[in-house]
Design an enzyme around this catalytic site. Structure first.
Site, PDB file in Angstrom:
ATOM      1  N   GLY A 175       0.543  -1.395   0.136  1.00 12.40           N
ATOM      2  CA  GLY A 175      -0.029   0.404   0.281  1.00 12.40           C
ATOM      3  C   GLY A 175       0.965   1.227   0.130  1.00 12.40           C
TER       4      GLY A 175
ATOM      5  CG  HIS B 113      -1.394  -6.505   4.241  1.00 11.11           C
ATOM      6  ND1 HIS B 113       0.288  -7.713   3.824  1.00 11.11           N
ATOM      7  CD2 HIS B 113      -0.669  -5.263   5.627  1.00 11.11           C
ATOM      8  CE1 HIS B 113       1.031  -7.258   5.072  1.00 11.11           C
ATOM      9  NE2 HIS B 113       0.666  -6.347   5.815  1.00 11.11           N
TER      10      HIS B 113
ATOM     11  CD  GLU C 133       5.257  -8.392   9.615  1.00  9.34           C
ATOM     12  OE1 GLU C 133       6.190  -7.963  10.180  1.00  9.34           O
ATOM     13  OE2 GLU C 133       4.162  -7.882  10.211  1.00  9.34           O
TER      14      GLU C 133
ATOM     15  CG  HIS D  14       8.995  -4.070  10.420  1.00 13.63           C
ATOM     16  ND1 HIS D  14       8.745  -5.474   9.572  1.00 13.63           N
ATOM     17  CD2 HIS D  14       8.287  -3.287  10.710  1.00 13.63           C
ATOM     18  CE1 HIS D  14       7.434  -5.132  10.114  1.00 13.63           C
ATOM     19  NE2 HIS D  14       6.612  -4.226  10.700  1.00 13.63           N
TER      20      HIS D  14
END
EC number: 2.1.1.14
Length: 758
Positions: free
Chosen positions: A434, A643, A667, A696
């Site tokens: 996104g 998601h 994830e 991250h």
């Protein structure tokens, strides 16, 4: 006389003073002494606020530079050995390295504290973990409060909850409960040090009692508190976040001097403790939400308890006030623009005054605070009858929903054919989650627009320029399904809250999420609807720049609910369905405008799970229904994505499958695709996109690393149902590493496509 006490207070200050001081210290702009001075000042102010509410005991030991569970790891010598630090002589610099990592070691893992939005640092327990007492943190705060002439009650998380919220690490398999005999003497030392420093009462918090504890853990409470009760202070056993009525017999038998129970989350509890013969502290003011209490109603609950218990009745907030913003009185905009709503709210300082009024009413009679009680009643009546809150059109829409309103027109096997017919995607289709980098320029433009320094036309032009850049870069990379990058969005919940009716926002309503990170949750105060389209113009502009499919991007109803302060006058399930219907209007408008791939993000589905497993099904049913409602009515050819980003799916996979999204992206990179195995075993029926690299970190993965993960995914998921994407949105990354990371992902995808085509 009824006693008033506190269990904990926000640490960051009314205007996030601690956050700004911490970050300056980390940037080496202020000294350690200056940071310590800010912290000392905040502690003193907190205690004075508690004293101003006529508290008999102020809370000490709750203030921390990062996290109270990290403080406890230091106090018990349980910091991870991998850092090589001495817990007895830990510097502040080393303390922060435990929380934030350093060049040699990654940070201690974080996760949510029970079912709150606060994150704690997860203790790492090994079979050979040794404990060593260091009570400095608690003793220092106790002495500071005493120096101000205050009676203080240290608050420490108890040994069983401490072990429960930790994780077992290392090659040797063991049960962390087996560490209890080594941990208990260290707790005795800490409590003894507090007694020697003058503590009369010590609160030991055991919120683990509100979850489904295994039998052997429950049994362990007997020995633990038999041992701790030998310390010569009085012990108040603190419980919160749910009911402990099922453990009533155990708790009544424990050799402690008092028990705190949460009557906000579990108002039925007094019945179970009617014959309790020690101090009973009742949490009657909500420590987790921002609504003003109806004090007359609270007194109807508490006065019979006072008649029964007399001086053994104590009152407090349901839990620490850590979870509420600091002070409503500074919210001048809210007061001016929404005076009614302002009158219905209570932040931390207002809650302390509510407790002051309750104490006075109990000890001196209701007449002594007649004015305050009348004001409380007037606010409750105004809220109950407000047309701003209760809207007939929203209620009718919900009531009129047909039985199958949350269902798509056809099952997935039919839909996917209709979608592939026009999408015509290659094997291993690629997409992004996104967001793209939120640059300084984007933030400056948004800030200038909000301040009125940038016109709406200029702001729109600036955002369109960013969207065009995002589309161009994705086309250069040859991604299959594009995103517009979300440049126009400040926050994935706040953006939608500002455009939906029934939401309000504060200027200073910050609460600590973790460390120096604070969040400012929206307030859902009334029935929710969508006055006009929220994302259609941005998405259609992005689609006009490319022939490739462009994803519409929405935040899902459960996540909006979970990350807000939610009204408490109707069930959360009802609020969630209202949000879902508002989002459904947006989904259908996007579809009408030619956006035929629409993502509805639900990162918070798991966070909403109740603490007790017996309550899971009811929650998952309405959460799943809300998600399906938000995408109901779409054509089969419209592809709905979702998601999710968290690591524990196994126990809720049937519920995730029942959400019936056409594509789910998750994830998985940090768990080396372990998570995907659960989806494979469950035979997850729809398309799935496991994250192939960790967003991250700014680090660019090697092609070998991404290939390793993608090959693992191919082993588990049928290749015709597999998508390729990063772990999460790219908002926090810089452009340089973003493009390099995506290029690696695309190179590996092309290589495997060629291989699979042979």
């Amino acid at each position: 006389m009824t006693t008033l006490h506190f269990s904990g207070f926000p640490r960051v200050g009314a205007f996030r003073e601690l956050k700004f001081a911490q970050e300056k210290y980390w940037r080496k702009e202020i000294s350690e002494q200056e940071l310590l001075a800010v912290a000392k000042d905040l502690r003193e102010k907190n205690w004075k606020h508690q004293a101003a509410a006529n508290a008999d005991y102020v809370a000490v030991g709750d203030f921390t530079f990062y996290d109270h569970i990290l403080d406890l790891q230091v106090a018990t010598g349980a910091i991870p050995a991998r850092f090589g630090f001495d817990s007895q002589n830990l510097s502040l610099e080393q303390f922060f390295q435990l929380a934030r990592g350093n060049k040699d070691q990654f940070a201690i893992e974080m996760t949510k504290w029970f079912d709150t939005n606060y994150h704690y640092l997860v203790p790492e327990f090994h079979a050979d973990t040794e404990f060593k007492a260091n009570a400095k943190h608690y003793v220092q705060q106790l002495q500071e409060a005493q120096a101000l002439g205050l009676k203080a009650k240290p608050t420490v998380v108890g040994p069983l909850t401490f072990l429960w919220v930790g994780k077992e690490k290392g090659a040797v398999e063991f049960d962390r409960l087996s560490l209890l005999p080594k941990l208990l003497p260290v707790y005795v030392e800490i409590l003894t040090a507090l007694v020697e420093a003058g503590a009369e009462w010590i609160q030991i918090d055991e919120p683990a009692l509100t979850v489904d504890l295994p039998k052997e853990w429950v049994e362990a409470y007997k020995d633990v508190y038999a041992t701790l009760s030998k310390v010569s202070a009085k012990i108040l056993l603190g419980t919160y976040f749910g009911s402990v009525a099922e453990h009533a017999a155990l708790l009544k038998a424990l050799p402690v001097d008092g028990l705190h129970i949460d009557l906000v989350r579990a108002p039925e509890q007094p019945d179970a403790f009617a014959d309790y013969d020690k101090v009973l502290s009742v949490g009657v003011i909500d420590g987790r939400n921002i609504w003003r209490a109806n004090l007359n109603k609270v007194l109807e609950t508490v006065e019979p308890l006072q008649a029964k218990l007399g001086e053994r009745l104590w009152i407090s907030s349901s839990c620490s006030l850590l979870h509420t913003p600091f002070d409503l009185s500074v919210e001048e905009k809210l007061k001016a623009n929404k005076p009614d709503l302002y009158s219905w709210l209570a932040f931390t300082l207002q809650k302390t005054q509510e407790l002051r009024v309750l104490k006075a009413a109990l000890n001196e009679g209701r007449d002594s605070v007649a004015e305050e009680l009348a004001a409380s009643q007037a606010a409750a009546d105004s809220r109950a009858n407000s047309s701003e809150i209760h809207r007939a059109d929203v209620a009718k829409r919900l009531a009129d929903l047909p039985a199958n309103a949350d269902q798509r027109k056809s099952p997935f096997v039919n839909r996917i054919k209709a979608q592939q017919a026009w999408l015509n995607l290659p094997l291993l289709p690629t997409t992004n989650i996104g967001s793209f980098p939120q640059t300084t320029e984007i933030r400056q433009a948004r800030a200038a627009f909000k301040k009125g320094e940038l016109s709406a036309a200029d702001y729109e032009a600036a955002m369109k320029k960013e969207i065009a850049l995002v589309v161009e870069e994705q086309e250069k990379l040859d991604l299959d399904v594009l995103v517009h990058g979300e440049a126009e969005r400040n926050d994935m919940v706040e953006y939608f809250g500002e455009l939906l009716s029934g939401f309000a926002f504060t200027q200073y309503g910050w609460v600590q999420s973790y460390g120096s990170r604070c969040v400012k949750p929206p307030i859902i105060f009334g029935d929710v609807s969508r006055p006009e389209a929220m994302t259609v113009a941005w998405s259609t502009y992005a689609q006009s720049l490319t022939k490739r499919p462009m994803k519409g991007m929405l935040t899902g109803p459960v996540t909006i609910l979970q990350w807000s302060f939610v009204r408490n006058d109707i069930p959360r399930a009802t609020v969630c369905k209202q949000i879902a219907l508002a989002l459904n209007d947006e989904v259908l408008d996007l579809e009408k405008a030619g956006i035929k791939v629409i993502q509805i993000d639900e990162p918070a589905i798991r966070e909403g799970l109740p603490l007790k497993r017996a309550d899971w099904d009811a929650y998952l049913n309405w959460a799943g229904e809300s998600f399906r409602l938000s995408s109901a009515g779409c054509e089969d050819s419209t592809q709905i994505h979702t998601h999710m980003c968290y690591s524990e799916f196994n126990d809720i996979l049937p519920a995730i499958a029942a959400m019936d999204a056409d594509v789910i992206t998750i994830e998985t990179s940090r768990s080396d695709m372990e998570l995907l195995t659960a989806f494979g075993k469950f035979k997850y029926p729809n398309d799935i996109g496991p994250g192939v690299y960790d967003i991250h970190s700014p680090r660019v993965p090697t092609e070998a690393e991404v290939e390793h993960l993608l090959r693992k995914a191919i082993e588990v998921v049928p290749v015709e149902r597999l998508w390729v994407n990063p772990d999460c949105g790219l908002k926090t990354r810089g452009w340089k590493e973003t493009l390099e990371q995506l290029q690696v992902m695309m190179n590996v995808t092309r290589k495997l496509r060629a291989e699979l085509a042979k």
